[in-house]
Design a protein around this motif. Sequence first.
Motif, PDB file in Angstrom:
ATOM      1  N   PHE A 139      14.643   0.490  35.561  1.00 29.37           N
ATOM      2  CA  PHE A 139      13.343   1.129  34.920  1.00 29.37           C
ATOM      3  C   PHE A 139      12.129   0.324  35.654  1.00 29.37           C
ATOM      4  O   PHE A 139      12.176  -0.883  35.812  1.00 29.37           O
ATOM      5  CB  PHE A 139      13.317   0.706  33.297  1.00 29.37           C
ATOM      6  CG  PHE A 139      11.698   0.874  32.866  1.00 29.37           C
ATOM      7  CD1 PHE A 139      11.586   2.297  32.789  1.00 29.37           C
ATOM      8  CD2 PHE A 139      10.965  -0.123  32.822  1.00 29.37           C
ATOM      9  CE1 PHE A 139       9.976   2.317  32.077  1.00 29.37           C
ATOM     10  CE2 PHE A 139       9.654   0.161  32.025  1.00 29.37           C
ATOM     11  CZ  PHE A 139       9.330   1.222  31.881  1.00 29.37           C
ATOM     12  N   VAL A 140      10.975   1.166  36.075  1.00 25.94           N
ATOM     13  CA  VAL A 140       9.973   0.559  36.701  1.00 25.94           C
ATOM     14  C   VAL A 140       8.787   0.592  36.017  1.00 25.94           C
ATOM     15  O   VAL A 140       7.922  -0.403  35.955  1.00 25.94           O
ATOM     16  CB  VAL A 140       9.865   1.427  38.313  1.00 25.94           C
ATOM     17  CG1 VAL A 140       8.623   0.880  38.788  1.00 25.94           C
ATOM     18  CG2 VAL A 140      11.011   1.204  39.085  1.00 25.94           C
ATOM     19  N   ARG A 141       8.484   1.743  35.417  1.00 27.04           N
ATOM     20  CA  ARG A 141       7.186   1.656  34.573  1.00 27.04           C
ATOM     21  C   ARG A 141       7.155   3.131  33.841  1.00 27.04           C
ATOM     22  O   ARG A 141       7.955   3.927  34.097  1.00 27.04           O
ATOM     23  CB  ARG A 141       6.162   1.785  35.569  1.00 27.04           C
ATOM     24  CG  ARG A 141       4.704   1.659  34.966  1.00 27.04           C
ATOM     25  CD  ARG A 141       3.428   1.872  35.781  1.00 27.04           C
ATOM     26  NE  ARG A 141       2.412   2.111  35.135  1.00 27.04           N
ATOM     27  CZ  ARG A 141       0.910   2.424  35.551  1.00 27.04           C
ATOM     28  NH1 ARG A 141       1.262   2.199  36.831  1.00 27.04           N
ATOM     29  NH2 ARG A 141       0.138   2.687  34.896  1.00 27.04           N
ATOM     30  N   GLY A 142       6.502   3.060  32.688  1.00 30.29           N
ATOM     31  CA  GLY A 142       6.216   4.297  31.851  1.00 30.29           C
ATOM     32  C   GLY A 142       4.904   4.490  32.063  1.00 30.29           C
ATOM     33  O   GLY A 142       3.999   3.859  32.133  1.00 30.29           O
ATOM     34  N   ILE A 143       4.731   5.913  32.137  1.00 31.88           N
ATOM     35  CA  ILE A 143       3.396   6.579  32.179  1.00 31.88           C
ATOM     36  C   ILE A 143       2.954   7.063  30.936  1.00 31.88           C
ATOM     37  O   ILE A 143       3.764   7.974  30.216  1.00 31.88           O
ATOM     38  CB  ILE A 143       3.411   7.509  33.141  1.00 31.88           C
ATOM     39  CG1 ILE A 143       3.578   7.123  34.411  1.00 31.88           C
ATOM     40  CG2 ILE A 143       1.956   8.515  33.335  1.00 31.88           C
ATOM     41  CD1 ILE A 143       3.725   8.179  35.584  1.00 31.88           C
ATOM     42  N   PRO A 144       1.917   6.602  30.240  1.00 29.72           N
ATOM     43  CA  PRO A 144       1.561   7.256  28.630  1.00 29.72           C
ATOM     44  C   PRO A 144       1.018   8.620  28.753  1.00 29.72           C
ATOM     45  O   PRO A 144       0.190   8.926  29.614  1.00 29.72           O
ATOM     46  CB  PRO A 144       0.423   6.348  28.359  1.00 29.72           C
ATOM     47  CG  PRO A 144      -0.165   5.655  29.605  1.00 29.72           C
ATOM     48  CD  PRO A 144       1.004   5.440  30.717  1.00 29.72           C
ATOM     49  N   LEU A 145       1.495   9.404  28.159  1.00 29.65           N
ATOM     50  CA  LEU A 145       1.450  10.772  27.726  1.00 29.65           C
ATOM     51  C   LEU A 145       0.287  10.833  26.205  1.00 29.65           C
ATOM     52  O   LEU A 145       1.066  11.390  25.519  1.00 29.65           O
ATOM     53  CB  LEU A 145       2.384  11.614  27.766  1.00 29.65           C
ATOM     54  CG  LEU A 145       3.318  11.406  29.072  1.00 29.65           C
ATOM     55  CD1 LEU A 145       4.486  12.416  29.216  1.00 29.65           C
ATOM     56  CD2 LEU A 145       2.591  11.748  30.289  1.00 29.65           C
ATOM     57  N   ASP A 146      -0.504  10.282  26.242  1.00 27.74           N
ATOM     58  CA  ASP A 146      -1.262  10.152  24.993  1.00 27.74           C
ATOM     59  C   ASP A 146      -2.399  10.868  24.701  1.00 27.74           C
ATOM     60  O   ASP A 146      -3.148  10.618  23.623  1.00 27.74           O
ATOM     61  CB  ASP A 146      -1.589   8.557  24.662  1.00 27.74           C
ATOM     62  CG  ASP A 146      -2.325   7.991  25.842  1.00 27.74           C
ATOM     63  OD1 ASP A 146      -2.728   8.737  26.686  1.00 27.74           O
ATOM     64  OD2 ASP A 146      -2.759   6.727  25.864  1.00 27.74           O
ATOM     65  N   ASP A 147      -2.871  11.666  25.517  1.00 26.41           N
ATOM     66  CA  ASP A 147      -4.026  12.590  25.355  1.00 26.41           C
ATOM     67  C   ASP A 147      -3.568  13.819  24.148  1.00 26.41           C
ATOM     68  O   ASP A 147      -2.870  14.657  24.738  1.00 26.41           O
ATOM     69  CB  ASP A 147      -4.546  13.181  26.624  1.00 26.41           C
ATOM     70  CG  ASP A 147      -5.982  13.956  26.373  1.00 26.41           C
ATOM     71  OD1 ASP A 147      -6.307  14.208  25.270  1.00 26.41           O
ATOM     72  OD2 ASP A 147      -6.564  13.788  27.535  1.00 26.41           O
ATOM     73  N   PRO A 148      -4.276  14.015  22.937  1.00 23.86           N
ATOM     74  CA  PRO A 148      -3.956  14.944  21.897  1.00 23.86           C
ATOM     75  C   PRO A 148      -3.892  16.381  22.760  1.00 23.86           C
ATOM     76  O   PRO A 148      -3.507  17.078  21.726  1.00 23.86           O
ATOM     77  CB  PRO A 148      -4.649  14.273  20.888  1.00 23.86           C
ATOM     78  CG  PRO A 148      -5.824  13.751  21.393  1.00 23.86           C
ATOM     79  CD  PRO A 148      -5.358  13.107  22.579  1.00 23.86           C
ATOM     80  N   VAL A 149      -4.744  16.563  23.467  1.00 21.57           N
ATOM     81  CA  VAL A 149      -5.125  17.918  23.942  1.00 21.57           C
ATOM     82  C   VAL A 149      -4.373  18.100  25.447  1.00 21.57           C
ATOM     83  O   VAL A 149      -4.375  19.160  25.873  1.00 21.57           O
ATOM     84  CB  VAL A 149      -6.456  18.198  24.140  1.00 21.57           C
ATOM     85  CG1 VAL A 149      -7.438  17.848  22.860  1.00 21.57           C
ATOM     86  CG2 VAL A 149      -7.117  17.242  25.258  1.00 21.57           C
ATOM     87  N   GLY A 150      -3.579  17.266  25.611  1.00 28.93           N
ATOM     88  CA  GLY A 150      -2.886  17.500  26.828  1.00 28.93           C
ATOM     89  C   GLY A 150      -3.600  17.079  28.254  1.00 28.93           C
ATOM     90  O   GLY A 150      -4.854  17.006  28.005  1.00 28.93           O
ATOM     91  N   ALA A 151      -3.212  17.207  29.335  1.00 30.02           N
ATOM     92  CA  ALA A 151      -3.816  16.801  30.581  1.00 30.02           C
ATOM     93  C   ALA A 151      -3.144  17.162  31.737  1.00 30.02           C
ATOM     94  O   ALA A 151      -1.878  17.450  31.770  1.00 30.02           O
ATOM     95  CB  ALA A 151      -4.091  15.344  30.604  1.00 30.02           C
ATOM     96  N   SER A 152      -3.933  17.388  32.779  1.00 28.95           N
ATOM     97  CA  SER A 152      -3.273  17.516  34.127  1.00 28.95           C
ATOM     98  C   SER A 152      -3.727  16.372  34.887  1.00 28.95           C
ATOM     99  O   SER A 152      -5.124  16.213  35.054  1.00 28.95           O
ATOM    100  CB  SER A 152      -3.748  18.999  34.790  1.00 28.95           C
ATOM    101  OG  SER A 152      -3.367  20.120  33.972  1.00 28.95           O
ATOM    102  N   LEU A 153      -2.892  15.715  35.748  1.00 27.12           N
ATOM    103  CA  LEU A 153      -3.129  14.653  36.579  1.00 27.12           C
ATOM    104  C   LEU A 153      -2.799  14.817  38.030  1.00 27.12           C
ATOM    105  O   LEU A 153      -1.571  15.237  38.028  1.00 27.12           O
ATOM    106  CB  LEU A 153      -2.892  13.189  35.878  1.00 27.12           C
ATOM    107  CG  LEU A 153      -3.146  12.866  34.591  1.00 27.12           C
ATOM    108  CD1 LEU A 153      -2.290  13.636  33.472  1.00 27.12           C
ATOM    109  CD2 LEU A 153      -3.181  11.322  34.358  1.00 27.12           C
TER     110      LEU A 153
END
Length: 844
Positions: free
Chosen positions: A496-510
């Motif tokens: 395991f290296v890192r976790g990316i938070p997916l915490d935007d309630p309306v979703g997102a494009s990064l």
Amino acid sequence: MASSADLDADTLPVWFESHSMKYANFHSRRDRARSIPNQHAFLSLLLTMVLLTPSLGIAQATTEAVLDESTTEAGDGTNAASAAGTRRIERSLASFTDAFKDARLLGSRAQINFDIPLPARWEPRELRLDLVYRNSVNLLQAHSQLRVELNGLIIAQLRLDPERPEGRAQIRLPLDLLRVGYNQLVFAVAQHTLVEDCEDPGAPELWTQIDTQGSRLHLDYEPRSLNTSLSALEELFDARLWNKEPWRILMPPSQNAALDDAQLTWGALVAQAIAIHLGFVPPTVESAPLTLGTAQDGSQRRFAALNASDLLDRDAILIGTRDQLRPILGAEWASSVTDGYLALFAQPNDDTRALLIVSGRDAQEVERAATTLAFMETPFPDRAQVLVSDLIPPDIPANSGPGLLPGGVKARFMDLGASTTTLVSPLAPASWFTDPGFSGSGTQVSAVQRHLRLDFWIQPDFHIMGSEDAILSLNFSYGAAFRGDSVLNLLVNGVFVRGIPLDDPVGASLYDYRLRIPSSLLRAGPNRLELVPMLVPLKTDRCQLRQGENLLMTVYGDSALQLPFMTQFSRLPDLALLVQSGFPWIRDLQGRDLAVQVVSGSREAAGAAWTLLARLAQINGVPLHRARLGTAPDTEGRESIVVGVLNDLDPVLRDAAPLYLGEKTSRIDYTTLRVLTEPETALAWWESPLAILQGWFTARPAEPREFESHVTYAGHPLGRLGLLMAFESPTQTGRSVLLLSATEPQRLLERATQIVQPEYWFNVRGSLVLWNDKPDELRWQPARQTFIIGEGPTEARLSYLFGHYPQALQALLLGLAALLALLLLILMRRFRRRHHPLIHHEDN
């Protein structure tokens, strides 16, 4: 088979639970074709049995009728003949996977998949699963079940009974569902402990365990007639075969019992061809002499003079020049050999067994044909015989590999084989997001949709200058209404290296989301990067609907991975590099800098050498056709592999080996105590002072150290052990020797066959390995004497030194600067006194 008279009241329910399945499936296609009176007869029989045992609480099962209990007892991968032309083979479920030996199904809904191979050369007659499982004693029997599926169709349902937590079932797998290739066998559970109240789907008491070692598959099959087209090589060298019989390589005997250099080369090339076609399955080959038989029917059959005792009821490969094979294969065959020659025939007495012929008019043409066999990747040519008039192999750069990613280069995911991929949640997979052909129903989302894998190759002798990291640039988007603890996890080589938070309630494009990957996680040879999402529904309270239709995310194929700049620099010996990438012996993928010595040229030593070379060629999928093979090949400027019986080895090599093997004595080091201390690995003369100086400024990282007892024995008490050693060549500085040996010729072949198996091969490391018949008893020792090799620029060595001894080099440079300043001051004073003696100075 046990009878009801032999069973008491305690054993009868268990017996009846497994055997009642023989009469329970009235919905199969086969039974629907039967007459109505037959169905009534079966129903009457089942009703009578139920009435006779009203108090036994019989578990219900839906399955096809099973085979009779009388089976051939055989180990994994063994077979036996039964009826005429029919053979039986059995294997445990555990043997079909390395991922898990005890398969546990946890939670209210879970499943485990097994890929069951079926080779094209077998016609299945009956396939039965003897299933052994255990379930929790807290389950609700009426609402808990285990279902078995084959290629997407449910073939059995078993009620999970908490009163009888240990279950057995015999299930016949429908033959019309089987297909050549890999068949998906699925075990899925629905498990519950509560009905009226709300239930935690992850409760720890929700479990069922499949005993993969005790559960066995029994296959009755008939061998099919051989497809004698060279386009069917993948059927000939088939990784899906359950039994791994050794390939017999037959050659006419030379003037003495030993094989000559040309024969050693031919056999090695053919063995590598077999390994490359097998893919991931370790090859097994053996050498045998080809003898002239006696035709019993006036030579009316093809190759009637071929001695059947040479074949031993196995697939065989005949190798030799046209003149060598003419007495056995006949003048008519010899007239067709006008160039390099490849042919595939069925054996004279068995049309299900292969007879592959590699020949030519002279040694060069035979070698060309054998090399071509390894390069034949597509189904061409579609003929039983072919002449090879020319072969131009590719010019592959050194230190390459499958999916090579050079340092300092930015590579897109799509260029590395990972296109734009939509991922789902393992907790609540989106049922509507399916791709027919690989995902099945929405509750059976394939592993392809649960994570994204990126495989790439790093040059074996890589050294990263400075402390640079790899850079991962991700372009991705995710859906709305995720719970705040949803993440995208990044793993490199299983770490395991890192976790990316997916915490935007309306979703997102990064886009261009950058992550740094520590270069210490990268390794020589194959590497794997994984993106594993954990998408959690927003509503997860008890008694609330948990839906996952929105739990989706997409990773785009234009995401990129960039490795830091690398140079070629490494410390040897290290057998772990051999396992991962074949380095340094196959630094050149085609073997330009490799020499292989088969001591004495015996057939057993030849088989051992061929097996090892085949495993090395399998790493990259490229034959080592430019390597030199022989009983005494020229090793100048090349890495060396030496294979032979212990007493036949060169005394110079035995004296230089990590395990001292003199003419009259041998010496070994026994580990007495392991502690953590400063590393004491022997360093080069120019590196040792830097290591000492570095210790004045910083504490060196502790490393395990073994205190050993040095014992000298009379003779060579190697016994039944196999021996694999790596060390610097005593005659060529900077070149490596790999030595494979045993005390007897047949044992040498056996140990070579063992060491290439996964349970042995992936535990090889250090510079000395000893093993026997048990994989868990393999032992290795780290290198005591090391050396450094590298072909990079001068700054590579400076980078290596600054990376390992930064303070020492800084102090050394400061000392040199101070010394230079002092010397300059002395020279200036002498110059002034000599040329300006009358000028007064304050320092006088």
